[in-house]
Design a protein around this motif. Structure first.
Motif, PDB file in Angstrom:
ATOM      1  N   LEU A   1     -49.007  23.058 -69.932  1.00 22.64           N
ATOM      2  CA  LEU A   1     -49.565  23.753 -70.963  1.00 22.64           C
ATOM      3  C   LEU A   1     -49.433  23.244 -72.255  1.00 22.64           C
ATOM      4  N   THR A   2     -50.184  23.370 -73.330  1.00 24.07           N
ATOM      5  CA  THR A   2     -50.262  22.994 -74.609  1.00 24.07           C
ATOM      6  C   THR A   2     -50.687  24.059 -75.678  1.00 24.07           C
ATOM      7  N   ILE A   3     -50.509  23.826 -76.819  1.00 19.85           N
ATOM      8  CA  ILE A   3     -51.199  24.577 -77.814  1.00 19.85           C
ATOM      9  C   ILE A   3     -51.868  23.537 -78.727  1.00 19.85           C
ATOM     10  N   ASN A   4     -53.140  23.824 -79.026  1.00 21.39           N
ATOM     11  CA  ASN A   4     -53.889  22.699 -79.851  1.00 21.39           C
ATOM     12  C   ASN A   4     -55.036  23.603 -80.416  1.00 21.39           C
ATOM     13  N   GLU A   5     -55.925  22.749 -80.908  1.00 26.84           N
ATOM     14  CA  GLU A   5     -56.993  23.217 -81.843  1.00 26.84           C
ATOM     15  C   GLU A   5     -57.836  23.950 -80.789  1.00 26.84           C
ATOM     16  N   ASN A   6     -58.485  25.010 -81.336  1.00 29.66           N
ATOM     17  CA  ASN A   6     -59.345  26.010 -80.075  1.00 29.66           C
ATOM     18  C   ASN A   6     -60.679  26.137 -80.871  1.00 29.66           C
ATOM     19  N   ALA A   7     -60.980  25.395 -82.323  1.00 26.55           N
ATOM     20  CA  ALA A   7     -62.291  25.748 -82.840  1.00 26.55           C
ATOM     21  C   ALA A   7     -63.346  24.554 -82.574  1.00 26.55           C
ATOM     22  N   ASP A   8     -62.928  23.256 -82.192  1.00 24.46           N
ATOM     23  CA  ASP A   8     -63.855  22.188 -81.924  1.00 24.46           C
ATOM     24  C   ASP A   8     -63.602  21.854 -80.501  1.00 24.46           C
ATOM     25  N   PRO A   9     -64.821  22.233 -79.497  1.00 24.69           N
ATOM     26  CA  PRO A   9     -64.376  21.737 -78.119  1.00 24.69           C
ATOM     27  C   PRO A   9     -64.248  20.307 -77.855  1.00 24.69           C
ATOM     28  N   ASP A  10     -64.530  19.369 -78.641  1.00 28.33           N
ATOM     29  CA  ASP A  10     -64.417  18.086 -78.610  1.00 28.33           C
ATOM     30  C   ASP A  10     -62.936  17.688 -78.604  1.00 28.33           C
TER      31      ASP A  10
ATOM     32  N   THR B   1     -54.283  29.027 -87.601  1.00 20.55           N
ATOM     33  CA  THR B   1     -55.825  29.548 -87.563  1.00 20.55           C
ATOM     34  C   THR B   1     -56.486  28.865 -86.744  1.00 20.55           C
ATOM     35  N   TRP B   2     -56.222  27.535 -86.128  1.00 25.58           N
ATOM     36  CA  TRP B   2     -57.012  26.995 -85.161  1.00 25.58           C
ATOM     37  C   TRP B   2     -56.480  26.679 -84.067  1.00 25.58           C
ATOM     38  N   GLN B   3     -55.186  27.219 -83.757  1.00 25.40           N
ATOM     39  CA  GLN B   3     -54.604  27.124 -82.535  1.00 25.40           C
ATOM     40  C   GLN B   3     -54.890  28.062 -81.293  1.00 25.40           C
ATOM     41  N   GLY B   4     -54.861  27.224 -80.162  1.00 26.10           N
ATOM     42  CA  GLY B   4     -54.942  28.193 -79.056  1.00 26.10           C
ATOM     43  C   GLY B   4     -54.178  27.706 -77.772  1.00 26.10           C
ATOM     44  N   ILE B   5     -53.895  28.473 -76.954  1.00 23.79           N
ATOM     45  CA  ILE B   5     -52.979  28.127 -75.795  1.00 23.79           C
ATOM     46  C   ILE B   5     -53.607  27.631 -74.786  1.00 23.79           C
ATOM     47  N   TYR B   6     -53.371  26.253 -74.382  1.00 19.43           N
ATOM     48  CA  TYR B   6     -54.216  25.823 -73.300  1.00 19.43           C
ATOM     49  C   TYR B   6     -53.475  25.685 -71.842  1.00 19.43           C
ATOM     50  N   PHE B   7     -53.935  26.043 -70.708  1.00 12.58           N
ATOM     51  CA  PHE B   7     -53.623  25.331 -69.363  1.00 12.58           C
ATOM     52  C   PHE B   7     -54.481  24.096 -69.203  1.00 12.58           C
ATOM     53  N   CYS B   8     -53.585  23.278 -68.820  1.00 15.75           N
ATOM     54  CA  CYS B   8     -54.142  21.792 -68.381  1.00 15.75           C
ATOM     55  C   CYS B   8     -53.991  21.564 -67.163  1.00 15.75           C
ATOM     56  N   GLU B   9     -55.051  21.434 -66.590  1.00 12.62           N
ATOM     57  CA  GLU B   9     -55.238  20.857 -65.152  1.00 12.62           C
ATOM     58  C   GLU B   9     -55.581  19.381 -64.762  1.00 12.62           C
ATOM     59  N   PHE B  10     -54.823  18.776 -64.208  1.00 10.62           N
ATOM     60  CA  PHE B  10     -55.017  17.330 -64.103  1.00 10.62           C
ATOM     61  C   PHE B  10     -54.940  17.146 -62.481  1.00 10.62           C
ATOM     62  N   ASP B  11     -55.188  18.020 -61.539  1.00 12.07           N
ATOM     63  CA  ASP B  11     -55.480  17.840 -60.122  1.00 12.07           C
ATOM     64  C   ASP B  11     -56.177  18.750 -59.684  1.00 12.07           C
ATOM     65  N   GLY B  12     -57.377  19.233 -60.342  1.00 11.89           N
ATOM     66  CA  GLY B  12     -58.204  20.274 -59.430  1.00 11.89           C
ATOM     67  C   GLY B  12     -59.310  19.569 -58.851  1.00 11.89           C
ATOM     68  N   PRO B  13     -60.142  20.769 -58.309  1.00 14.26           N
ATOM     69  CA  PRO B  13     -60.242  22.068 -58.483  1.00 14.26           C
ATOM     70  C   PRO B  13     -58.970  22.904 -57.756  1.00 14.26           C
TER      71      PRO B  13
END
Length: 155
Positions: free
Chosen positions: A46-55, A107-119
């Motif tokens: 999990l991480t918190i990072n920017e949610n405005a720019d998908p790049d 303002t620009w933060q979102g909470i992300y689930f980070c997958e590294f071994d999917g699907p």
């Protein structure tokens, strides 16, 4: 109360789970305190990072893949050692302040689930803690109240 959420992931990526976490906070009835989001997997995080720019998500994956390339010297028999390392770098939990029943994110933060071994079919858990218990913890009075907190279930 602990809320469990399921997510179907792709091969590798960052999935915005902010709305599910916000929903869990609203359902918890907690006005002020903290919210903990936990990932019970060893190849996801999990991480918190920017949610405005998908790049930003693409850039994060690019950087992590350069930091942790697949090496022939890895010994783990499943062959997914890079996923374990990346998950450890991200961490298995995030904590967010809850103020007036809302996540106190930038303002620009979102909470992300980070997958590294999917699907994969994955889960994550959300627990909100009342402000009075957080104040006790912050004042270093944990030993005096731990039995009381767990006896009540802190829901």
């Amino acid at each position: 109360m602990v809320f469990k959420y399921s997510i179907r992931t792709g091969a590798e990526g960052f999935y915005n789970i902010t709305s599910q976490v916000s929903e869990a906070v609203a359902k918890s009835g907690i006005n002020n305190g903290v919210c903990v989001v936990f990932c019970p997997h060893t190849t996801a995080g999990l991480t918190i990072n920017e949610n405005a720019d998908p790049d930003v998500k693409s850039d994060m994956l690019l950087a992590l893949n350069r930091l942790v390339p697949h090496l022939a010297d890895f010994r783990h028999f499943e062959g997914n050692s890079p996923a374990h390392v990346k998950a450890s770098l991200m961490g298995s939990s995030v904590t967010v302040i809850v103020e007036n029943r809302r996540l106190l994110l930038g303002t620009w933060q979102g909470i992300y689930f980070c997958e590294f071994d999917g699907p994969r079919n994955r889960n994550f858990y959300v627990k909100s803690l009342k402000g009075k218990f957080i104040n006790i913890l912050m004042k270093g009075q944990w030993q005096n109240c731990s039995t009381q907190i767990f006896a009540r279930g802190n829901s």
